[in-house]
Design a protein around this motif. Structure first.
Motif, PDB file in Angstrom:
ATOM      1  N   SER A 117       0.805  -1.226   0.000  1.00 45.17           N
ATOM      2  CA  SER A 117       0.000   0.000   0.000  1.00 45.17           C
ATOM      3  C   SER A 117       0.836   1.274   0.000  1.00 45.17           C
ATOM      4  N   VAL A 118       2.059   1.203   0.534  1.00 44.27           N
ATOM      5  CA  VAL A 118       2.886   2.407   0.674  1.00 44.27           C
ATOM      6  C   VAL A 118       3.443   2.830  -0.682  1.00 44.27           C
ATOM      7  N   ARG A 119       3.193   4.067  -1.038  1.00 45.94           N
ATOM      8  CA  ARG A 119       3.675   4.607  -2.306  1.00 45.94           C
ATOM      9  C   ARG A 119       4.843   5.570  -2.125  1.00 45.94           C
ATOM     10  N   ARG A 120       4.961   6.155  -0.958  1.00 48.66           N
ATOM     11  CA  ARG A 120       6.077   7.094  -0.726  1.00 48.66           C
ATOM     12  C   ARG A 120       6.477   7.061   0.743  1.00 48.66           C
ATOM     13  N   VAL A 121       7.789   7.148   0.984  1.00 47.15           N
ATOM     14  CA  VAL A 121       8.343   7.282   2.332  1.00 47.15           C
ATOM     15  C   VAL A 121       9.103   8.600   2.405  1.00 47.15           C
ATOM     16  N   VAL A 122       8.784   9.398   3.408  1.00 50.47           N
ATOM     17  CA  VAL A 122       9.529  10.628   3.685  1.00 50.47           C
ATOM     18  C   VAL A 122      10.419  10.351   4.890  1.00 50.47           C
ATOM     19  N   LEU A 123      11.710  10.401   4.672  1.00 52.13           N
ATOM     20  CA  LEU A 123      12.694  10.082   5.704  1.00 52.13           C
ATOM     21  C   LEU A 123      13.250  11.358   6.320  1.00 52.13           C
ATOM     22  N   THR A 124      13.165  11.458   7.645  1.00 52.56           N
ATOM     23  CA  THR A 124      13.782  12.590   8.335  1.00 52.56           C
ATOM     24  C   THR A 124      15.248  12.257   8.568  1.00 52.56           C
ATOM     25  N   SER A 125      16.092  12.864   7.768  1.00 51.05           N
ATOM     26  CA  SER A 125      17.536  12.694   7.934  1.00 51.05           C
ATOM     27  C   SER A 125      18.060  13.899   8.707  1.00 51.05           C
ATOM     28  N   SER A 126      19.145  14.503   8.292  1.00 51.57           N
ATOM     29  CA  SER A 126      19.727  15.626   9.032  1.00 51.57           C
ATOM     30  C   SER A 126      20.831  16.251   8.187  1.00 51.57           C
ATOM     31  N   ILE A 127      21.145  17.514   8.479  1.00 47.40           N
ATOM     32  CA  ILE A 127      22.334  18.082   7.845  1.00 47.40           C
ATOM     33  C   ILE A 127      23.585  17.398   8.371  1.00 47.40           C
ATOM     34  N   ALA A 128      23.444  16.618   9.452  1.00 48.17           N
ATOM     35  CA  ALA A 128      24.571  15.815   9.940  1.00 48.17           C
ATOM     36  C   ALA A 128      25.019  14.819   8.884  1.00 48.17           C
ATOM     37  N   ALA A 129      24.154  14.499   7.933  1.00 48.83           N
ATOM     38  CA  ALA A 129      24.523  13.616   6.828  1.00 48.83           C
ATOM     39  C   ALA A 129      25.107  14.386   5.652  1.00 48.83           C
ATOM     40  N   ILE A 130      25.298  15.684   5.825  1.00 47.00           N
ATOM     41  CA  ILE A 130      25.764  16.552   4.739  1.00 47.00           C
ATOM     42  C   ILE A 130      27.046  17.292   5.070  1.00 47.00           C
ATOM     43  N   THR A 131      27.138  17.829   6.283  1.00 44.95           N
ATOM     44  CA  THR A 131      28.148  18.862   6.575  1.00 44.95           C
ATOM     45  C   THR A 131      29.425  18.382   7.248  1.00 44.95           C
ATOM     46  N   HIS A 132      29.481  17.155   7.717  1.00 46.60           N
ATOM     47  CA  HIS A 132      30.591  16.763   8.602  1.00 46.60           C
ATOM     48  C   HIS A 132      31.705  15.993   7.884  1.00 46.60           C
ATOM     49  N   GLY A 133      32.892  16.112   8.473  1.00 52.16           N
ATOM     50  CA  GLY A 133      34.049  15.371   7.984  1.00 52.16           C
ATOM     51  C   GLY A 133      34.758  15.991   6.804  1.00 52.16           C
ATOM     52  N   HIS A 134      34.305  17.162   6.367  1.00 51.88           N
ATOM     53  CA  HIS A 134      34.944  17.827   5.232  1.00 51.88           C
ATOM     54  C   HIS A 134      36.172  18.611   5.702  1.00 51.88           C
ATOM     55  N   ASP A 135      37.189  18.642   4.868  1.00 52.14           N
ATOM     56  CA  ASP A 135      38.398  19.385   5.212  1.00 52.14           C
ATOM     57  C   ASP A 135      38.209  20.888   5.031  1.00 52.14           C
ATOM     58  N   VAL A 136      37.295  21.276   4.161  1.00 50.01           N
ATOM     59  CA  VAL A 136      37.013  22.691   3.896  1.00 50.01           C
ATOM     60  C   VAL A 136      35.658  23.037   4.497  1.00 50.01           C
ATOM     61  N   HIS A 137      35.605  24.078   5.337  1.00 51.78           N
ATOM     62  CA  HIS A 137      34.358  24.462   6.004  1.00 51.78           C
ATOM     63  C   HIS A 137      33.704  25.698   5.389  1.00 51.78           C
ATOM     64  N   ASP A 138      34.493  26.529   4.700  1.00 48.62           N
ATOM     65  CA  ASP A 138      33.959  27.787   4.172  1.00 48.62           C
ATOM     66  C   ASP A 138      33.284  27.558   2.821  1.00 48.62           C
ATOM     67  N   ASP A 145      25.894  17.282  -1.306  1.00 52.94           N
ATOM     68  CA  ASP A 145      26.997  16.939  -0.409  1.00 52.94           C
ATOM     69  C   ASP A 145      26.601  15.813   0.548  1.00 52.94           C
ATOM     70  N   TRP A 146      27.608  15.014   0.923  1.00 50.41           N
ATOM     71  CA  TRP A 146      27.449  13.965   1.928  1.00 50.41           C
ATOM     72  C   TRP A 146      28.572  14.075   2.949  1.00 50.41           C
ATOM     73  N   SER A 147      28.256  13.835   4.204  1.00 53.15           N
ATOM     74  CA  SER A 147      29.294  13.819   5.234  1.00 53.15           C
ATOM     75  C   SER A 147      30.283  12.687   4.958  1.00 53.15           C
ATOM     76  N   VAL A 148      31.529  12.929   5.360  1.00 53.92           N
ATOM     77  CA  VAL A 148      32.580  11.927   5.197  1.00 53.92           C
ATOM     78  C   VAL A 148      32.568  11.058   6.449  1.00 53.92           C
ATOM     79  N   VAL A 149      32.074   9.838   6.312  1.00 50.72           N
ATOM     80  CA  VAL A 149      31.844   8.974   7.470  1.00 50.72           C
ATOM     81  C   VAL A 149      33.116   8.736   8.273  1.00 50.72           C
TER      82      VAL A 149
END
Length: 358
Positions: A117-138, A145-149
Motif C-alpha cells: 500500500s505504501v507509495r512514498r516514504v519521507v525520511l527525516t535525515s539531518s544536515i549531519a549527513a551533509i556537513t561533517h568530515g569535510h576538510d574545507v568548512h567555508d 553533499d554527503w558527510s565523510v563517514v
C-alpha cells in the motif's frame, strides 16, 4: 477519500508537529510508540486530534525490534520515518547508536515494501549527513553533499549511514515493490514544544541559557529551522510529485549561541531571567569537556559556521521559513510554560510589550 499515513516516533519533538500538521490537512494518522500503555507521553497528541477533529491512532513498534512494523504500516499510503536515536553525550559504543539508526530505518522500509500500500516514504535525515568530515568548512553545502563517514563523530555517522542505507535499499527493490523515497535534512530544530516530555537535544542551549546552567556561550552555532516549518516541509515532500527521489535541506541562516544569549537576555532579562551573554574561551570549553560529556559534543564544532542552502526546497516545493528570532523566543516561552525551565531567580522588572518581528 481520506489518506492514512504512518508517522514513526510519535512522542518525539519533530514527530508531534508532523502529526499535528497532517491532522490539520485532513490526513488520517497512525503513529508508532514503544509502549501503548504510556498514555501520558502522548496525551498532547490525543488532545490535538480531539481539538482538530482528526483521525489519530497509535501502534506499538520499536526501532530495535522486528515485531510490530508490518501491522503499523498496513493500509498506509505513505510513511514518515521521523524516529531516530540522538545521544545526549558521546556514546561509549558508537556502533550501538549506528546499528539502531541503520537497522531501525531498514525495518521500517522493509515493512513499507511488503505492505503493498505504501507509495512514498519521507525520511527525516539531518544536515549531519551533509556537513561533517569535510576538510574545507567555508563552503555553502547543498543536497549534493554527503558527510565523510570516516571523519565524522558517532551521531553524524549514524545519520549518514542510515540515509545511505535507505537510498540503497530502495534502489535494490524490484520494480513491483519499489516505493518513492524523499529525504528531509533539517538543521538545528527550534520552535515550541507540545509537552514537557516532547523536548529534544536541540532545546538544550536555550534551556541552559535561560536557567543559568552555563556561565556563557561556547563559540558554537547552528543553521536553524523552526519545527513548525519543518512539519510543513514533510507534508510538501509527500504531496509534491516531483519530490520523489530527492533530498531537501531544511536549514536557514547560521546563528551563534552568543546571539541566542543576547536575544534571550534582552527579552527575558526584564522578567527576571539572568541569561549569560559572555563568550567562553575555547581553551576553557576544552578543559570543561574533559569532565563533561555533554560539553564534549561541542568541541569539534568550535568556531565552525554551518553554511547551507535551502533554495531547492523553496524552488521545488514552495517552502518558506519564519525568522529565527521568533522561533527562538517561541522556544523559550514554551519551555517556561511547560516547566522545562524553572522560574526566574530574581524579581522581574516591568515587562514591555513583546515584538516577534525579525
Amino acid at each position: 477519500m481520506i489518506t492514512r499515513v504512518l508517522v514513526t516516533g510519535a512522542t518525539g519533538f519533530v514527530a508531534g508537529q508532523v502529526i499535528t500538521e497532517l491532522l490539520e490537512h485532513g490526513y488520517a494518522v497512525r503513529a508508532t510508540v514503544r509502549d501503548l500503555s504510556a498514555t501520558g507521553k502522548r496525551a498532547h497528541l490525543a488532545e490535538a486530534a480531539a481539538r482538530l477533529g482528526g483521525d489519530l491512532e497509535f501502534a506499538a513498534a520499536d526501532l530495535d525490534r522486528e515485531t510490530g512494523w508490518e501491522a503499523a504500516v498496513s493500509g498506509c499510503a505513505a510513511v514518515f520515518h521521523v524516529a531516530s536515536p540522538f545521544p545526549a553525550a558521546p556514546p561509549d559504543n558508537e556502533n550501538e547508536l549506528i546499528t539502531t539508526a541503520v537497522e531501525g530505518t531498514l525495518r521500517v522500509l522493509r515493512a513499507a515494501a511488503a505492505s503493498g500500500s505504501v507509495r512514498r516514504v519521507v525520511l527525516t535525515s539531518s544536515i549531519a549527513a551533509i556537513t561533517h568530515g569535510h576538510d574545507v568548512h567555508d563552503v555553502v553545502r547543498t543536497e549534493a553533499d554527503w558527510s565523510v563517514v570516516e571523519k565524522s563523530a558517532a551521531y553524524q555517522k549514524s545519520k549518514t549511514l542510515a540515509e545511505r542505507a535507505a537510498w540503497d535499499f530502495v534502489a535494490a527493490l524490484p520494480a513491483a515493490a519499489r516505493f518513492e523515497l524523499v529525504a528531509v535534512n533539517p538543521g538545528m530544530i527550534l520552535g515550541p514544544v507540545q509537552s514537557a516530555t516532547a523536548t529534544s537535544t536541540s532545546h538544550e542551549p536555550v534551556r541552559l541559557l535561560l536557567s543559568g546552567g552555563v556561565p556563557g556561550s561556547p563559540r558554537v552555532g547552528w543553521a536553524t529551522v523552526d519545527v513548525r516549518d519543518l512539519a510543513v516541509l514533510h507534508r510538501l515532500a509527500l504531496e509534491t510529485p516531483a519530490a520523489a527521489g530527492q533530498r531537501y535541506v531544511a536549514a536557514g541562516e547560521h546563528v551563534w549561541m552568543r546571539d541566542f544569549g543576547r536575544t534571550l537576555a534582552a527579552e527575558f532579562g526584564p522578567r527576571g531571567y539572568r541569561v549569560p551573554t559572555r563568550v567562553l574561551p575555547d581553551l576553557l570549553v576544552r578543559a570543561i569537556a574533559l569532565f563533561d560529556k555533554t560539553i564534549r559534543l561541542t568541541v569539534p564544532t568550535l568556531g565552525i559556521e554551518e553554511r547551507l542552502s535551502s533554495e531547492k526546497a523553496r524552488r521545488e516545493l514552495g517552502w518558506t521559513m519564519r525568522p529565527v528570532r521568533g522561533s527562538l523566543l517561541d522556544t523559550a516561552e514554551s519551555l517556561i510554560q511547560h516547566g522545562v525551565v524553572p522560574g526566574p531567580r530574581r524579581a522581574a522588572a516591568p515587562v514591555p510589550a513583546r515584538s516577534t518581528s525579525a
